[in-house]
Design an enzyme around this catalytic site. Structure first.
Site, PDB file in Angstrom:
ATOM      1  N   LYS A  51       0.803  -1.221   0.000  1.00  0.00           N
ATOM      2  CA  LYS A  51       0.000   0.000   0.000  1.00  0.00           C
ATOM      3  C   LYS A  51       0.836   1.272   0.000  1.00  0.00           C
ATOM      4  O   LYS A  51       0.382   2.325  -0.469  1.00  0.00           O
ATOM      5  CB  LYS A  51      -0.951   0.014   1.193  1.00  0.00           C
ATOM      6  CG  LYS A  51      -2.154  -0.900   1.063  1.00  0.00           C
ATOM      7  CD  LYS A  51      -3.182  -0.311   0.126  1.00  0.00           C
ATOM      8  CE  LYS A  51      -4.502  -1.058   0.201  1.00  0.00           C
ATOM      9  NZ  LYS A  51      -5.533  -0.457  -0.659  1.00  0.00           N
ATOM     10  N   SER A 300       0.531  -9.644  -0.579  1.00  0.00           N
ATOM     11  CA  SER A 300       0.339  -8.198  -0.540  1.00  0.00           C
ATOM     12  C   SER A 300       0.633  -7.554   0.805  1.00  0.00           C
ATOM     13  O   SER A 300       0.896  -6.352   0.859  1.00  0.00           O
ATOM     14  CB  SER A 300      -1.089  -7.854  -0.976  1.00  0.00           C
ATOM     15  OG  SER A 300      -2.036  -8.513  -0.157  1.00  0.00           O
TER      16      SER A 300
END
Length: 400
Positions: A51, A300
């Site tokens: 992110k 992720s």
């Protein structure tokens, strides 16, 4: 619509400010799945998530006036940390609105990066609405977690790295929440290698993108251990990209995700949160769709609540047969408990817990039930133990 040039420009801005994470083969996972598996370790970023790529690409493009006023974001955790960390580095005030259910470890880390954390609402949608209100009231720039082309472009830089490191990949498997990551990844991958297959993964409890793209009507649940992708619907900017550039969408259930988290811990010695493990969960659930291919999985993120992780590990041990709950019935005479534990030891199991039950049982008087939690090798070993106990005149059974 987002283009390769946007992602390449983002890569130049991010150079030296985020980690170029490794993308390496897992031989064991390859053997397990029948595909040649390559893992992109975005959980190794400083904030333990991809992110920060999109957050930083957005922040560095703010005007001096926007920087002076500050930024606001809403997030369940990883986007929050990315915005907070890089805002602190750049000297920008950051306000983060997080849903009340956000794991404490993510709240603490976000505050640790100097952000002002506001806990509001029980869903991402409620947090988003409140963040928009605060942005308008305080003149803050809103940094959306996915529905922003600068954020999408930043996330897509990881695909540039993957294909630079492993140019012969046949497929990429990517988690989908709001769609920012897969939009960036699919855009970069399809531009660099048009024949590559891009597959998105969602949980059965939050199938917003699957419903939006395919027209299905899978019901939405209330919660998921993959809270990082617990988004009700893909972003307005993301949805057209997903429709045009993503080849397939897969769903996984909670057990699949738990299995993948434990497998990554045991096999790769790496920690993935629920959302971060969904790509592997999809491969383990649907191996036939990837057999013989070179498959890149995006891990992720790795931010997970320690208590949740402990529960997942324990449940994983039960599923694999390495932790078993057994009830043994016998006559209640001196030495009976010692005899049971001796037989368990001879069978190669270790007693983790034991409960001697006399009153709460349907057995005849002068009989006892002994409930044991045993550390075992696997499911076959459990059955061997049960057979050995029963062969000695005891009544032993496995409790689910």
């Amino acid at each position: 619509m987002l283009q390769l040039a946007d992602i390449e420009s983002a890569a130049e801005r991010l150079q030296g400010q985020v980690l170029n994470t490794p993308c390496v083969e897992s031989r064991t996972l390859s053997q397990m799945t029948g595909a040649q598996v390559f893992l992109k370790f975005e959980n190794l970023q400083f904030t333990a998530s991809f992110k920060e790529r999109g957050a930083l690409n957005k922040l560095v493009q703010l005007t001096p006036e926007e920087r002076a006023r500050g930024v606001i974001a809403m997030s369940a955790g990883n986007h929050a940390q990315g915005v907070a960390f890089h805002a602190q580095r750049l000297g920008i005030r950051a306000v983060i609105v997080m849903p009340r259910f956000t794991p404490g470890v993510k709240v603490a880390r976000t505050r640790g990066f100097g952000a002002e954390v506001v806990l509001h609402g029980d869903t991402l949608d409620a947090a988003s609405t409140h963040a928009r209100e605060l942005a308008a009231a305080q003149g803050l720039s809103f940094v959306h977690p996915f529905d922003d082309e600068a954020v999408m472009a930043g996330q897509g830089t990881l695909a540039l790295e993957m294909l630079a490191q492993q140019p012969t990949l046949d497929a990429l498997v990517v988690p989908i929440g709001g769609g920012g990551l897969i939009s960036g990844v699919a855009t970069a991958a399809k531009a660099l290698k048009p024949g590559i297959r891009v597959v998105g993964v969602q949980t059965l409890r939050f199938p917003g993108a699957v419903n939006a793209v395919t027209g299905s009507q899978h019901p939405r649940g209330d919660s998921t251990i993959a809270e990082g992708i617990a988004v009700s619907a893909p972003g307005a900017l993301c949805l057209p990209v997903i429709r045009e550039r993503v080849d397939d969408l897969l769903l996984v259930d909670e057990g699949d995700v738990e299995h993948a988290i434990v497998a990554l811990l045991e096999i790769e010695k790496t920690l993935a949160e629920g959302a971060g493990a969904t790509a592997l969960a999809a491969l383990l659930r649907h191996p036939e769709g990837f057999a013989g291919q070179r498959v890149g999985l995006v891990l992720s993120g790795g931010n997970i609540d320690p208590m949740l992780l402990a529960a997942i590990i324990g449940r994983g041990m039960v599923r694999s047969g390495r932790l078993a709950r057994v009830v043994v019935s016998s006559r209640d005479v001196p030495g009976s408990l010692a005899r049971i534990t001796a037989l368990v030891a001879e069978g190669g199991a270790n007693v983790q817990e034991i409960h001697h039950q006399r009153a709460f049982t349907l057995l005849a008087a002068q009989h006892v039930e002994v409930e044991l939690v045993l550390q075992t090798r696997d499911a076959d070993h459990v059955q061997e133990l049960l057979a050995q106990l029963n062969a000695q005149g005891l009544q032993a059974r496995l409790l689910a």
